[in-house]
Design an enzyme around this catalytic site. Structure first.
Site, PDB file in Angstrom:
ATOM      1  N   ARG A   1      91.024 -39.434  63.231  1.00 36.18           N
ATOM      2  CA  ARG A   1      91.734 -39.506  61.934  1.00 36.18           C
ATOM      3  C   ARG A   1      91.051 -40.423  60.927  1.00 36.18           C
ATOM      4  NH1 ARG A   1      96.394 -39.418  65.226  1.00 36.18           N
ATOM      5  NH2 ARG A   1      97.255 -37.309  65.293  1.00 36.18           N
TER       6      ARG A   1
ATOM      7  N   LYS B   1      83.345 -36.706  48.085  1.00 35.97           N
ATOM      8  CA  LYS B   1      83.538 -35.303  48.481  1.00 35.97           C
ATOM      9  C   LYS B   1      82.683 -35.042  49.713  1.00 35.97           C
ATOM     10  CE  LYS B   1      84.734 -32.897  44.215  1.00 35.97           C
ATOM     11  NZ  LYS B   1      84.321 -31.864  43.252  1.00 35.97           N
TER      12      LYS B   1
ATOM     13  N   GLU C   1      70.301 -32.272  38.351  1.00 40.44           N
ATOM     14  CA  GLU C   1      71.585 -32.991  38.305  1.00 40.44           C
ATOM     15  C   GLU C   1      71.510 -34.164  37.325  1.00 40.44           C
ATOM     16  OE1 GLU C   1      74.353 -32.007  39.758  1.00 40.44           O
ATOM     17  OE2 GLU C   1      73.807 -30.842  41.552  1.00 40.44           O
TER      18      GLU C   1
ATOM     19  N   LYS D   1      78.821 -41.267  37.133  1.00 39.08           N
ATOM     20  CA  LYS D   1      79.660 -40.578  38.123  1.00 39.08           C
ATOM     21  C   LYS D   1      80.769 -41.507  38.624  1.00 39.08           C
ATOM     22  CE  LYS D   1      80.046 -37.622  42.083  1.00 39.08           C
ATOM     23  NZ  LYS D   1      79.462 -36.661  43.005  1.00 39.08           N
TER      24      LYS D   1
ATOM     25  N   GLU E   1      90.103 -34.916  41.484  1.00 40.16           N
ATOM     26  CA  GLU E   1      89.913 -33.777  40.583  1.00 40.16           C
ATOM     27  C   GLU E   1      91.244 -33.117  40.238  1.00 40.16           C
ATOM     28  OE1 GLU E   1      86.190 -31.807  41.553  1.00 40.16           O
ATOM     29  OE2 GLU E   1      86.925 -29.984  40.625  1.00 40.16           O
TER      30      GLU E   1
ATOM     31  N   ARG F   1      87.224 -34.905  36.513  1.00 38.54           N
ATOM     32  CA  ARG F   1      86.123 -34.818  37.493  1.00 38.54           C
ATOM     33  C   ARG F   1      85.465 -33.438  37.472  1.00 38.54           C
ATOM     34  NH1 ARG F   1      85.510 -37.417  43.542  1.00 38.54           N
ATOM     35  NH2 ARG F   1      83.476 -36.459  43.949  1.00 38.54           N
TER      36      ARG F   1
ATOM     37  N   ASN G   1      81.043 -30.439  37.428  1.00 41.89           N
ATOM     38  CA  ASN G   1      80.652 -29.113  37.913  1.00 41.89           C
ATOM     39  C   ASN G   1      80.016 -28.263  36.819  1.00 41.89           C
ATOM     40  OD1 ASN G   1      81.435 -29.350  40.631  1.00 41.89           O
ATOM     41  ND2 ASN G   1      83.576 -29.160  40.022  1.00 41.89           N
TER      42      ASN G   1
ATOM     43  N   HIS H   1      77.948 -25.245  37.647  1.00 39.43           N
ATOM     44  CA  HIS H   1      78.114 -24.991  39.077  1.00 39.43           C
ATOM     45  C   HIS H   1      78.832 -23.680  39.393  1.00 39.43           C
ATOM     46  CE1 HIS H   1      76.558 -28.994  39.405  1.00 39.43           C
ATOM     47  NE2 HIS H   1      76.745 -29.051  40.709  1.00 39.43           N
TER      48      HIS H   1
ATOM     49  N   HIS I   1      76.870 -21.774  42.130  1.00 42.23           N
ATOM     50  CA  HIS I   1      77.389 -21.431  43.462  1.00 42.23           C
ATOM     51  C   HIS I   1      77.289 -19.931  43.714  1.00 42.23           C
ATOM     52  CE1 HIS I   1      79.855 -25.416  43.786  1.00 42.23           C
ATOM     53  NE2 HIS I   1      78.593 -25.573  44.106  1.00 42.23           N
TER      54      HIS I   1
ATOM     55  N   HIS J   1      69.898 -26.091  45.816  1.00 42.98           N
ATOM     56  CA  HIS J   1      71.112 -26.312  45.026  1.00 42.98           C
ATOM     57  C   HIS J   1      70.766 -26.738  43.595  1.00 42.98           C
ATOM     58  CE1 HIS J   1      75.206 -27.415  44.040  1.00 42.98           C
ATOM     59  NE2 HIS J   1      74.826 -28.647  43.763  1.00 42.98           N
TER      60      HIS J   1
HETATM   61  P1  NAD Z   1      69.167 -31.624  51.821  1.00 48.08           P
HETATM   62  O1  NAD Z   1      70.074 -32.625  52.357  1.00 48.08           O
HETATM   63  O2  NAD Z   1      69.048 -30.324  52.534  1.00 48.08           O
HETATM   64  O3  NAD Z   1      67.719 -32.278  51.700  1.00 48.08           O
HETATM   65  C1  NAD Z   1      66.651 -31.500  51.217  1.00 48.08           C
HETATM   66  C2  NAD Z   1      65.442 -31.548  52.171  1.00 48.08           C
HETATM   67  O4  NAD Z   1      64.758 -32.771  51.970  1.00 48.08           O
HETATM   68  C3  NAD Z   1      65.798 -31.483  53.635  1.00 48.08           C
HETATM   69  O5  NAD Z   1      64.848 -30.700  54.296  1.00 48.08           O
HETATM   70  C4  NAD Z   1      65.664 -32.932  54.085  1.00 48.08           C
HETATM   71  O6  NAD Z   1      65.331 -33.024  55.453  1.00 48.08           O
HETATM   72  C5  NAD Z   1      64.537 -33.417  53.221  1.00 48.08           C
HETATM   73  N1  NAD Z   1      64.517 -34.839  52.935  1.00 48.08           N
HETATM   74  C6  NAD Z   1      65.575 -35.642  52.669  1.00 48.08           C
HETATM   75  N2  NAD Z   1      65.145 -36.853  52.310  1.00 48.08           N
HETATM   76  C7  NAD Z   1      63.796 -36.830  52.354  1.00 48.08           C
HETATM   77  C8  NAD Z   1      62.791 -37.780  52.066  1.00 48.08           C
HETATM   78  N3  NAD Z   1      63.087 -38.991  51.590  1.00 48.08           N
HETATM   79  N4  NAD Z   1      61.494 -37.405  52.235  1.00 48.08           N
HETATM   80  C9  NAD Z   1      61.184 -36.150  52.665  1.00 48.08           C
HETATM   81  N5  NAD Z   1      62.087 -35.205  52.931  1.00 48.08           N
HETATM   82  C10 NAD Z   1      63.388 -35.545  52.762  1.00 48.08           C
HETATM   83  O7  NAD Z   1      69.501 -31.248  50.302  1.00 48.08           O
HETATM   84  P2  NAD Z   1      70.052 -32.089  49.063  1.00 48.08           P
HETATM   85  O8  NAD Z   1      69.489 -31.427  47.894  1.00 48.08           O
HETATM   86  O9  NAD Z   1      69.858 -33.541  49.246  1.00 48.08           O
HETATM   87  O10 NAD Z   1      71.622 -31.827  49.135  1.00 48.08           O
HETATM   88  C11 NAD Z   1      72.158 -30.555  48.960  1.00 48.08           C
HETATM   89  C12 NAD Z   1      73.561 -30.549  49.494  1.00 48.08           C
HETATM   90  O11 NAD Z   1      74.331 -31.510  48.792  1.00 48.08           O
HETATM   91  C13 NAD Z   1      74.266 -29.217  49.342  1.00 48.08           C
HETATM   92  O12 NAD Z   1      74.892 -28.879  50.539  1.00 48.08           O
HETATM   93  C14 NAD Z   1      75.306 -29.487  48.260  1.00 48.08           C
HETATM   94  O13 NAD Z   1      76.460 -28.697  48.404  1.00 48.08           O
HETATM   95  C15 NAD Z   1      75.599 -30.936  48.498  1.00 48.08           C
HETATM   96  N6  NAD Z   1      76.169 -31.639  47.346  1.00 48.08           N
HETATM   97  C16 NAD Z   1      77.287 -32.369  47.539  1.00 48.08           C
HETATM   98  C17 NAD Z   1      77.845 -33.078  46.497  1.00 48.08           C
HETATM   99  C18 NAD Z   1      79.050 -33.950  46.737  1.00 48.08           C
HETATM  100  O14 NAD Z   1      79.621 -34.460  45.769  1.00 48.08           O
HETATM  101  N7  NAD Z   1      79.431 -34.179  47.973  1.00 48.08           N
HETATM  102  C19 NAD Z   1      77.252 -33.030  45.223  1.00 48.08           C
HETATM  103  C20 NAD Z   1      76.110 -32.263  45.044  1.00 48.08           C
HETATM  104  C21 NAD Z   1      75.561 -31.571  46.119  1.00 48.08           C
HETATM  105  N1  GLY Z   2      79.477 -32.996  42.550  1.00 48.99           N
HETATM  106  C1  GLY Z   2      80.762 -32.835  41.971  1.00 48.99           C
HETATM  107  C2  GLY Z   2      81.711 -33.926  42.309  1.00 48.99           C
HETATM  108  O1  GLY Z   2      81.376 -34.838  43.012  1.00 48.99           O
HETATM  109  O2  GLY Z   2      82.839 -33.885  41.885  1.00 48.99           O
END
Ligand code: NAD
Ligand code: GLY
Length: 390
Positions: free
Chosen positions: A153, A175, A217, A259, A269, A274, A278, A281, A285, A298
């Site tokens: 939990r 998130k 972003e 942010k 949100e 918030r 997006n 987005h 998406h 992404h």
């Molecule tokens: P990712 O986590 O897949 O990383 C991209 C690639 O880079 C991976 O292959 C990883 O292994 C590699 N990598 C990471 N750090 C590295 C480094 N320092 N040096 C070399 N390689 C490295 O992708 P991302 O773009 O970081 O994240 C995308 C995800 O984030 C999506 O799933 C998206 O939905 C999510 N997201 C979430 C939020 C949120 O608010 N929670 C906001 C935006 C995106």
């Molecule tokens: N990336 C959108 C949010 O965090 O609300």
């Protein structure tokens, strides 16, 4: 469909190691850090931003947690670059550490992987005094945060984001979640970290394509919230592209500040504030889903989505074409792909109806009316959406 399967992760106990951090040659103390506070009453936390401050992780955690047991979640790429050494460093500093490694890539944001993490944590003696530490990009952060939110939990959660996208966006705001086939981020929670430690030096190993995706972003924050910041990005676009440390730290800090303020005002949100994060987005998406989450990163989809949203805003008479052109020029300068893949427009519109912003069966879009200001707009005609996709 989101591909699943394959070896999900390898659990490994952290061990004491005498080696210094290899990426600096000698143990390194950050010269300077700055802190952005996310103000959420009892859930408030700090984002520490610096260069070379990864070596201060143990102290950062100890200052914010009484736990002595860290479940460090990372991916196969970041493990070899940073997480393995970080686990050793924590073990040297008297932490009990389990390093759990998932496959790199979006396919790890899946229930099967979360289940394997929960089961291994149980087998390894994780309890409510343990903390979860995400070391990696947005995939690792979202997945590890979801596991932290749900195991027993809820466990304490910390983030060390290692992609630009994760440093400016996904590690901040709580998130967390996983994907359903064809429905991204559909199962999740709001689970704030207790601290985020950002070391911009780790971006030096990030592939150029991933770095560019994070810049999308960054542009987003300028368009939706801060016209001066957008102008700063235009003025410093070469320095930012070259990862000049001073410019980069300012960019990361400014994005985190923007942010943090949005999250503090509308954590879950519910007021619509918030939702401005997006921007682009709804389109993005749909583009990601149409490519089975494998064709576009992404951030690349967000760049295309922001262009669609800007065109839509101009078409609806909400925004000047000159601002559409400025946004396009900055994204192009950073070599973000802006030509949409050849997916049928109707298919994309159908996918948009799965967006979490859909309300009462109506598509809703975050649309700018001037630089630094956006509104959530409902009641948009499908014809206009299709035209914006051209
Ligand atoms: P990712 O986590 O897949 O990383 C991209 C690639 O880079 C991976 O292959 C990883 O292994 C590699 N990598 C990471 N750090 C590295 C480094 N320092 N040096 C070399 N390689 C490295 O992708 P991302 O773009 O970081 O994240 C995308 C995800 O984030 C999506 O799933 C998206 O939905 C999510 N997201 C979430 C939020 C949120 O608010 N929670 C906001 C935006 C995106
Ligand atoms: N990336 C959108 C949010 O965090 O609300």
């Amino acid at each position: 469909m989101i591909p699943t399967g394959g070896p999900p992760f390898k659990p490994r106990a952290g061990s004491a190691a005498l080696l210094p951090f290899p990426w600096y040659g000698v143990p390194h103390v950050a010269e300077q850090t700055s802190t952005v506070r996310v103000a959420l009453a009892e859930r408030s936390y700090d984002i520490q931003i610096g260069s070379g401050n990864l070596s201060g992780l143990s102290a950062f955690l100890r200052h914010r947690s009484s736990s002595g047991h860290a479940v460090l979640v990372t991916d196969t790429t970041v493990d070899g670059l940073y997480a393995d050494q970080l686990g050793d460093e924590l073990a040297e500093q008297q932490w009990e550490v389990q390093v759990l490694v998932v496959e790199a890539g979006e396919q790890s944001k899946a229930i099967e992987v979360a289940t394997e993490l929960w089961e291994t944590m149980l087998a390894e003696g994780t309890d409510r005094q343990s903390l979860v530490l995400a070391v990696g990009g947005g995939v690792v952060g979202d997945l590890a945060g979801f596991v932290a939110a749900t195991f027993a939990r809820g466990l304490e959660f910390f983030q060390v984001p290692t992609t630009l996208l994760a440093q400016v966006d996904s590690s901040v705001g709580g998130k967390v979640g996983i994907n359903l086939p064809g429905a991204k981020n559909m199962v999740g929670a709001f689970w704030q970290p207790q601290g985020v430690l950002i070391d911009v030096d780790v971006l030096q190993t990030l592939p150029a394509r991933e770095y560019r995706a994070g810049l999308a972003e960054v542009v987003k924050y300028g368009v939706i919230l801060d016209a001066d910041f957008f102008a700063y990005l235009e003025d410093h676009r070469d320095a930012i592209q070259a990862q000049d440390p001073t410019a980069l730290r300012y960019v990361v800090e400014r994005c985190c500040r923007l942010k943090a303020d949005v999250v503090a005002a509308d954590e879950r949100e519910t007021t619509g504030l918030r939702a401005v994060l997006n921007y682009g987005h709804t389109f993005a998406h749909a583009l990601e889903a149409a490519g089975n989450y494998g064709a576009l990163l992404h951030g690349e989809a967000v760049a295309m989505g922001m262009m669609c949203a800007a065109r839509l805003a101009a078409r609806l008479g909400r925004m000047d074409q000159a601002l559409v052109d400025r946004q396009q020029a900055l994204l192009e300068a950073w070599q973000l792909p802006l030509t949409l893949p050849d997916y049928p427009g109707e298919e994309l519109v159908n996918l948009m109806y799965r967006d979490k912003k859909v309300a009462a069966g109506q598509l809703r879009f975050v649309l700018p009316d001037r630089l630094g200001h956006v509104e959530v707009v409902g009641d948009v005609r499908v014809d206009d959406v299709l035209a914006a996709l051209q």
